[in-house]
Write an enzyme that holds these catalytic residues in place. Structure first.
Site, PDB file in Angstrom:
ATOM      1  N   ASP A 423       0.896  -1.143   0.000  1.00  0.00           N
ATOM      2  CA  ASP A 423       0.000   0.000   0.000  1.00  0.00           C
ATOM      3  C   ASP A 423       0.943   1.203   0.000  1.00  0.00           C
ATOM      4  O   ASP A 423       1.944   1.179   0.693  1.00  0.00           O
ATOM      5  CB  ASP A 423      -0.830  -0.081   1.278  1.00  0.00           C
ATOM      6  CG  ASP A 423      -1.448   1.247   1.618  1.00  0.00           C
ATOM      7  OD1 ASP A 423      -2.123   1.794   0.746  1.00  0.00           O
ATOM      8  OD2 ASP A 423      -1.223   1.753   2.737  1.00  0.00           O
ATOM      9  N   GLY A 574      -5.087   4.140  -3.464  1.00  0.00           N
ATOM     10  CA  GLY A 574      -6.272   4.904  -3.862  1.00  0.00           C
ATOM     11  C   GLY A 574      -5.859   6.249  -4.448  1.00  0.00           C
ATOM     12  O   GLY A 574      -6.671   6.991  -4.987  1.00  0.00           O
ATOM     13  N   ASP A 620      -1.701  -0.437   6.256  1.00  0.00           N
ATOM     14  CA  ASP A 620      -1.706   0.115   7.611  1.00  0.00           C
ATOM     15  C   ASP A 620      -3.031   0.694   8.053  1.00  0.00           C
ATOM     16  O   ASP A 620      -3.161   1.095   9.190  1.00  0.00           O
ATOM     17  CB  ASP A 620      -0.630   1.198   7.721  1.00  0.00           C
ATOM     18  CG  ASP A 620      -0.867   2.322   6.711  1.00  0.00           C
ATOM     19  OD1 ASP A 620      -1.774   2.185   5.864  1.00  0.00           O
ATOM     20  OD2 ASP A 620      -0.145   3.330   6.778  1.00  0.00           O
TER      21      ASP A 620
END
Length: 728
Positions: A423, A574, A620
């Site tokens: 991520d 994102g 996270d």
């Protein structure tokens, strides 16, 4: 995270790997059933003036679910202890009490007396022996009996079933010998087996961090009361559960936002780190969406209630996590797989021995005694310690390296990984702003621009301000004294320094005032996804400063090491494509999935898994939880949220991506050591089963239980020494 990591992990609330109670899991999730996945729940976060940078990784890192459903297949229903702390102390207590009772059992056992050549027999001694052994069987052996039953219900026999079989056979047969059946009793064998197995389980549980109930933690994130505004603008406090769609709510500075809603009055910076793992507070204005559970920082805001209860963002995440957990099959770790085979071997060899001895014309008594001996021997004492000792050593090595292992089976599988999905925010990057470029106008130096900006920003709490001031301090610049200071909401700040008017403002402010600046340079920086602010002196632009979420140095090293090992690094985020490509370029990552909506993270992981790859996911935030649960190995970054940690199999305390590399290496070493130990443990059996079955009986060699006991102790000692030899 307010709580220290230590407290978090040791909160002791947990279900040990082998014992997980299904009732709990049903209760826990009863309230969240049947939500559809909601796509696109959070678009529209990307235009907050200054924060073009964060497109909000969609707030749901899909999370690996707090793995409790796949604990080594030991679904221990009927085991009342949900609390890891209680479970550990329960095993410890059972171990010590059983151990004390074992001493008189050994002294009273005819077989042991023969072995040391004494005779301490007295009338009815076997009944006392029977009573003591019965206590050890029911008190010490109970967890194994119940564990075995639930494994068999799941049609997935493992360690518990194997131990259960051995102690049942030993107890049943020995009890018969007390009450008139011809043959020797195995009470001492029964007692020592139970003691060693309790010891092994206690060691293992002590070293494996149990899962705390993070999904319940999630529910607690929601404030219980909200300030409801009625039609006449009066404010009353009502329980959050009474709010309905369309109600209006006031949120004061520093309070948690009670529900998902849209701002209709006021503006503020909202701290969504608990939900998204995004460390930078997000500027929100009229018309922006806010999520229940996030914290309102500086301004008062009024909201229209959009979603409550089961439709809310948090409930959706809870559902996603739960689905991911349930779909993770019951992977068994290597000891349970070994135990499963030994269980089948024990049954098969026991019955074969029985029928062969009968067919050879021996009496029923003799055939039963042989069968019992074989079944008891198949459950090696050493097996009880083979894995727990390696786990204890490997856990302490990994803890020193800052890795907390929560799910053994998935950690063992890390040696097969083909790809690691990272991520971006907070994992590959620091999740904090840093200055990347300074573009001065003619007649000014870079340091001049930075000095003016940092002097003005030194009292501001804003993440951009913090980045600018940090950069000036790193360069050793002296900051000037501020005479006046005010914030222009949503546009920037203004102040007076050395009787000059100084501003640090957003591009919007400069455009509204038709000021002149280097547009090409501005476009280039914006396209790299950087946040650009302008520095004005007496209303004249003197330069621009570009900031970005800084890339972690350790991330570059991690990516290149993984490449050398033939493991693909993939970035999933994102954030918008431009930002992502800039970060990927710096790290040397080739495969990138950008602008991924929260609920889609888990699906992306599934897509990658469809290539037949074994995939690890690091994340996270709460929004990573479902993806962490879906991946073959979920890795949570320690600086992230409790919920992320819950859904993960391994937690990296130091938030250092290089730890992913050490984790994969340690997984391989631990696995090899376990396999060696299982061979030592089972090797004793492979040698002893045929002897016990009486293969060499025709030439007069039958394994006497006493010699069996010596061999058994030897294999246990070898296993213990071998475990200690594991090096990181």
């Amino acid at each position: 995270m307010a709580k220290s990591k230590e407290e978090n992990h040791n909160a002791g609330k947990s279900n040990h790997q082998h014992y997980h109670t299904t009732e709990e899991q049903h209760k826990q999730h009863a309230q969240h059933d049947g939500h559809s996945h909601h796509a696109g729940h959070h678009e529209g976060h990307d235009d907050h003036g200054e924060h073009q940078h964060h497109n909000h990784e969609g707030h749901h890192h899909d999370h690996g679910g707090h793995n409790h459903h796949n604990h080594g297949g030991h679904d221990h229903s009927g085991h009342g202890h949900h609390d890891h702390g209680d479970m550990v102390s329960d095993f410890k207590k059972r171990f010590y009490i059983s151990l004390i009772v074992t001493v008189p059992i050994l002294i009273l056992s005819p077989m042991i007396q023969d072995f040391i050549g004494v005779d301490w027999g007295f009338p009815f001694d076997q009944y006392i022996l029977f009573a003591l052994a019965t206590f050890v069987f029911f008190y010490g052996g109970w967890p194994f009996i119940t564990g075995g039953v639930s494994e068999l219900k799941d049609k997935n026999p493992g360690m518990m079933t194997l131990i259960g079989l051995a102690i049942l056979v030993a107890y049943g047969y020995s009890s018969m010998t007390v009450f008139g059946w011809e043959g020797q009793d195995f009470f001492w064998e029964l007692a020592t087996l139970i003691d060693i197995m309790l010891l092994g389980h206690w060691i293992e549980m002590r070293s494996v961090m149990g899962a705390s109930n993070a999904l319940e933690e999630l529910v607690k994130l929601m404030p219980s009361e909200a300030h409801k505004i009625d039609d006449t603008d009066d404010v009353t406090d009502v329980p959050t559960s009474e709010l309905k769609h369309g109600d209006n709510v006031l949120v004061k500075p520093g309070e948690k936002i009670p529900v998902d809603g849209t701002i209709y009055e006021g503006n503020s910076a909202i701290d969504e780190s608990m939900l998204t793992g995004e460390s930078v507070p997000v500027e929100k204005d009229k018309g922006d969406e806010v999520i229940g559970g996030s914290v309102n920082k500086e301004g008062s805001i009024k909201l229209h209630v959009e979603k409550t209860g089961e439709d809310s963002y948090l409930s959706q995440v809870i559902t996603l996590v739960r689905e991911a957990q349930e779909s993770k099959s019951k992977t068994q770790d290597v000891t349970n797989r070994a135990a499963k085979w030994l269980f089948y071997i024990a049954l098969a060899s026991g019955f074969i021995t029985f029928f062969v001895w009968l067919m050879l014309g021996f009496s029923f008594d003799v055939a039963v005694e042989r069968m019992v001996t074989v079944m008891i021997i198949t459950c090696p004492h050493a097996l009880g310690l083979a894995a727990p000792l390696v786990i204890a050593v490997s856990t302490s090595i990994s803890a020193k390296k800052g890795l907390l292992i929560r799910n053994r089976a998935n950690f063992e599988g890390a040696r097969h990984l083909n790809a690691v999905v990272f991520d971006k925010t907070g994992t590959l990057t620091k999740g904090e702003f840093g200055v990347t470029n300074i573009v001065p106008q003619e007649g000014y130096q870079e340091n001049d621009i930075l000095t003016w900006a940092a002097s003005l920003e030194q009292n501001s709490e804003h993440p951009i301000a913090t980045g600018i001031v940090r950069s000036a301090k790193e360069k050793g610049l002296d900051l000037k004294k501020i005479e006046a200071f005010e914030s222009i909401t949503g546009k920037g700040i203004e102040g007076k320094i050395e009787s000059k008017k100084v501003n640090v403002v957003s591009p919007g402010y400069v455009d509204n005032h038709n000021m002149d600046y280097d547009r090409d340079q501005f476009e280039t920086l914006s396209e790299e996804g950087k946040t650009v602010v302008f520095v004005l002196l007496d209303d004249e632009p003197i330069g621009m400063i570009a900031l970005a979420d800084m890339v972690r140095e350790t991330a570059k090293e991690a990516v290149s090491t993984l490449k050398e090992q033939g493991i693909e690094s993939i970035m999933l985020t994102g954030d918008n494509r431009k930002v992502t490509d800039w970060v990927a370029g710096q790290l040397g990552i080739d495969e990138v999935y950008a602008e991924v909506l929260p609920d889609d993270k888990a699906n992306q992981v599934k897509t990658i898994k469809q290539k037949g790859w074994k995939v690890a996911m690091t994340g996270d935030g709460v929004n990573d939880a479902p993806a962490l649960a879906t991946a073959d190995l979920g890795i949570a970054i320690g600086a992230g949220t409790d919920v992320a940690m819950e859904s993960a199999d391994v937690v990296l305390v130091k938030s250092n991506p290089k730890d992913v590399v050490s984790l994969i290496e340690l997984s391989g070493k631990t696995y090899r050591k376990m396999v060696q130990n299982l061979w030592w443990a089972a090797g004793y059996n492979i040698f002893a089963i045929p002897l016990a079955a009486g293969v060499l009986a025709p030439i007069g060699i039958v394994l006497s239980p006493a010699v069996g006991a010596v061999l058994m102790s030897l294999s246990t000692i070898i296993v213990a020494i071998n475990a200690k030899l594991l090096k990181a």
